[in-house]
Design a protein around this motif. Sequence first.
Motif, PDB file in Angstrom:
ATOM      1  N   VAL A  55      30.953  41.027  34.009  1.00 39.90           N
ATOM      2  CA  VAL A  55      31.954  41.250  35.059  1.00 39.90           C
ATOM      3  C   VAL A  55      33.006  42.243  34.554  1.00 39.90           C
ATOM      4  O   VAL A  55      33.385  43.181  35.256  1.00 39.90           O
ATOM      5  CB  VAL A  55      32.617  39.915  35.485  1.00 39.90           C
ATOM      6  CG1 VAL A  55      33.816  40.153  36.393  1.00 39.90           C
ATOM      7  CG2 VAL A  55      31.603  39.014  36.174  1.00 39.90           C
ATOM      8  N   ARG A  56      33.451  42.051  33.318  1.00 41.10           N
ATOM      9  CA  ARG A  56      34.451  42.949  32.723  1.00 41.10           C
ATOM     10  C   ARG A  56      33.937  44.379  32.715  1.00 41.10           C
ATOM     11  O   ARG A  56      34.646  45.322  33.078  1.00 41.10           O
ATOM     12  CB  ARG A  56      34.769  42.491  31.299  1.00 41.10           C
ATOM     13  CG  ARG A  56      36.006  43.091  30.693  1.00 41.10           C
ATOM     14  CD  ARG A  56      36.108  42.802  29.199  1.00 41.10           C
ATOM     15  NE  ARG A  56      35.246  43.667  28.415  1.00 41.10           N
ATOM     16  CZ  ARG A  56      35.492  44.955  28.162  1.00 41.10           C
ATOM     17  NH1 ARG A  56      36.586  45.513  28.629  1.00 41.10           N
ATOM     18  NH2 ARG A  56      34.657  45.673  27.445  1.00 41.10           N
ATOM     19  N   ALA A  68      32.466  42.227  41.945  1.00 41.69           N
ATOM     20  CA  ALA A  68      31.676  42.445  40.725  1.00 41.69           C
ATOM     21  C   ALA A  68      30.644  41.334  40.552  1.00 41.69           C
ATOM     22  O   ALA A  68      29.483  41.599  40.209  1.00 41.69           O
ATOM     23  CB  ALA A  68      32.606  42.501  39.510  1.00 41.69           C
ATOM     24  N   MET A  92      38.280  42.235  43.516  1.00 36.88           N
ATOM     25  CA  MET A  92      37.443  43.054  42.630  1.00 36.88           C
ATOM     26  C   MET A  92      36.476  42.188  41.840  1.00 36.88           C
ATOM     27  O   MET A  92      35.293  42.527  41.695  1.00 36.88           O
ATOM     28  CB  MET A  92      38.332  43.837  41.650  1.00 36.88           C
ATOM     29  CG  MET A  92      39.022  45.024  42.241  1.00 36.88           C
ATOM     30  SD  MET A  92      39.775  45.944  40.888  1.00 36.88           S
ATOM     31  CE  MET A  92      40.751  47.102  41.780  1.00 36.88           C
ATOM     32  N   VAL A  93      36.972  41.067  41.331  1.00 39.59           N
ATOM     33  CA  VAL A  93      36.116  40.175  40.540  1.00 39.59           C
ATOM     34  C   VAL A  93      35.014  39.585  41.424  1.00 39.59           C
ATOM     35  O   VAL A  93      33.846  39.511  41.022  1.00 39.59           O
ATOM     36  CB  VAL A  93      36.959  39.063  39.861  1.00 39.59           C
ATOM     37  CG1 VAL A  93      36.075  37.991  39.241  1.00 39.59           C
ATOM     38  CG2 VAL A  93      37.865  39.671  38.792  1.00 39.59           C
ATOM     39  N   GLU A 136      31.513  45.661  34.583  1.00 37.26           N
ATOM     40  CA  GLU A 136      31.310  46.148  35.949  1.00 37.26           C
ATOM     41  C   GLU A 136      32.632  46.660  36.527  1.00 37.26           C
ATOM     42  O   GLU A 136      32.660  47.691  37.205  1.00 37.26           O
ATOM     43  CB  GLU A 136      30.748  45.012  36.820  1.00 37.26           C
ATOM     44  CG  GLU A 136      30.280  45.421  38.195  1.00 37.26           C
ATOM     45  CD  GLU A 136      28.961  46.203  38.192  1.00 37.26           C
ATOM     46  OE1 GLU A 136      28.391  46.416  37.105  1.00 37.26           O
ATOM     47  OE2 GLU A 136      28.533  46.607  39.281  1.00 37.26           O
ATOM     48  N   LEU A 137      33.713  45.931  36.242  1.00 44.87           N
ATOM     49  CA  LEU A 137      35.033  46.364  36.719  1.00 44.87           C
ATOM     50  C   LEU A 137      35.399  47.714  36.112  1.00 44.87           C
ATOM     51  O   LEU A 137      35.954  48.585  36.781  1.00 44.87           O
ATOM     52  CB  LEU A 137      36.102  45.326  36.338  1.00 44.87           C
ATOM     53  CG  LEU A 137      36.045  43.986  37.070  1.00 44.87           C
ATOM     54  CD1 LEU A 137      37.009  42.997  36.438  1.00 44.87           C
ATOM     55  CD2 LEU A 137      36.399  44.179  38.541  1.00 44.87           C
ATOM     56  N   ARG A 179      32.682  50.479  37.571  1.00 40.73           N
ATOM     57  CA  ARG A 179      32.693  50.772  39.006  1.00 40.73           C
ATOM     58  C   ARG A 179      34.085  51.018  39.565  1.00 40.73           C
ATOM     59  O   ARG A 179      34.248  51.755  40.525  1.00 40.73           O
ATOM     60  CB  ARG A 179      32.068  49.601  39.773  1.00 40.73           C
ATOM     61  CG  ARG A 179      30.618  49.393  39.463  1.00 40.73           C
ATOM     62  CD  ARG A 179      29.771  50.184  40.399  1.00 40.73           C
ATOM     63  NE  ARG A 179      28.369  50.146  40.013  1.00 40.73           N
ATOM     64  CZ  ARG A 179      27.430  50.863  40.605  1.00 40.73           C
ATOM     65  NH1 ARG A 179      27.734  51.676  41.600  1.00 40.73           N
ATOM     66  NH2 ARG A 179      26.186  50.795  40.208  1.00 40.73           N
ATOM     67  N   ALA A 222      25.785  37.652  36.448  1.00 46.19           N
ATOM     68  CA  ALA A 222      27.250  37.685  36.480  1.00 46.19           C
ATOM     69  C   ALA A 222      27.840  36.702  35.477  1.00 46.19           C
ATOM     70  O   ALA A 222      27.988  35.523  35.763  1.00 46.19           O
ATOM     71  CB  ALA A 222      27.736  37.373  37.886  1.00 46.19           C
ATOM     72  N   ARG A 253      27.878  41.964  42.985  1.00 50.30           N
ATOM     73  CA  ARG A 253      27.044  43.101  42.574  1.00 50.30           C
ATOM     74  C   ARG A 253      26.088  42.701  41.455  1.00 50.30           C
ATOM     75  O   ARG A 253      24.952  43.149  41.414  1.00 50.30           O
ATOM     76  CB  ARG A 253      27.918  44.246  42.079  1.00 50.30           C
ATOM     77  CG  ARG A 253      28.758  44.931  43.138  1.00 50.30           C
ATOM     78  CD  ARG A 253      29.446  46.146  42.550  1.00 50.30           C
ATOM     79  NE  ARG A 253      28.473  47.158  42.194  1.00 50.30           N
ATOM     80  CZ  ARG A 253      28.013  48.091  43.032  1.00 50.30           C
ATOM     81  NH1 ARG A 253      28.451  48.129  44.272  1.00 50.30           N
ATOM     82  NH2 ARG A 253      27.117  48.971  42.642  1.00 50.30           N
ATOM     83  N   LEU A 254      26.575  41.858  40.524  1.00 54.11           N
ATOM     84  CA  LEU A 254      25.778  41.515  39.342  1.00 54.11           C
ATOM     85  C   LEU A 254      24.694  40.480  39.642  1.00 54.11           C
ATOM     86  O   LEU A 254      23.745  40.329  38.871  1.00 54.11           O
ATOM     87  CB  LEU A 254      26.693  41.005  38.226  1.00 54.11           C
ATOM     88  CG  LEU A 254      27.561  42.089  37.579  1.00 54.11           C
ATOM     89  CD1 LEU A 254      28.716  41.472  36.809  1.00 54.11           C
ATOM     90  CD2 LEU A 254      26.720  42.966  36.658  1.00 54.11           C
TER      91      LEU A 254
END
Lengths: 114, 189
Positions: free
Chosen positions: A30-31, A17, A13-14, A33-34, A37, A25, A20-21
């Motif tokens: 990141v936190r 993320a 997942m990280v 985005e998790l 999403r 990032a 994606r960023l």
Amino acid sequence: MVKPDLPGAFEQMVLLAVLRLGDEAYGMAVRRELEARAGREASLGAVYATLDRLETKGLVSSVEQAGAPERQGRARRFFRVTAPGLQALRQALQATDGLRQGVPGLDPLPGATA
Amino acid sequence: VSAPGPRWDASLDAELRRIGRLLGPLVPPAYREALLGDLAEEAAQVARRDGGDAARRWMRGQALRSAPPLVANLFTREVRMTRNRLLGLTIALPMGLLQAWDSRVLDAGPLVMVLVAAAIALPSLALVLTSHTGVYAAAEAGAIALLLVAKVVTPVPLPALGVVAVMTALGLFVAARAESATPPLRPQA
């Protein structure tokens, strides 16, 4: 044969993320985005511990940038997924997908478009 | 992201410093500033939206929830580093001693014995006391210098003395190579 040290579920997942960023990032992004999403409410500590582990494995790299007023002058550390990181993520997702296929109720995934 | 509004005050600053003191030792040095900066940035947004009390509560909540994964990560790191050092020590100390014995150091007199013992102890101490590769290199250079002096001052031939240096260097190399797999421990520019 699947490699035994593939990234775990939260590590995947990280990594996703961070991908994606793109250039944005860093830990807080990141936190969020998790959370946005994946619906996963992770603490900053959990995110940084995971990023540390991923960097130790060579799956992400990071670079520090100078502080900003909204951060009380503290630096930002930006992360990006390395080539081995991308490969490991691809393998992990393929492994999951290989297991999923043929499982009643999951093949295809509920809500997935054909 | 906009600059902190009027609701970011000294009490939030104090809270952030308190959390920094608590979490700081648990975070790899290279990430310390970044983690606290992220906390400040997000808390400033919470303060603007919901007020200072909410921001303080948010920071405390983050600190409480961050501690367990950071402790677990720290523990994993320490175990890995200790294992690497023990591996290096296992090569440097016994192999160095065996080679010293094979080199007939015991027949060479007390001065040579002391020099060779110091040459073996120096890299071993470096392995026990630090994980810094620069210190490893300095320790090995010191060991080689001591062995060279031992070689010069003794009238007894010490044919395998060079192997002592090779063995201690190998131990340090093994440990340093494993340490290099922990990049965030070294603060990056």
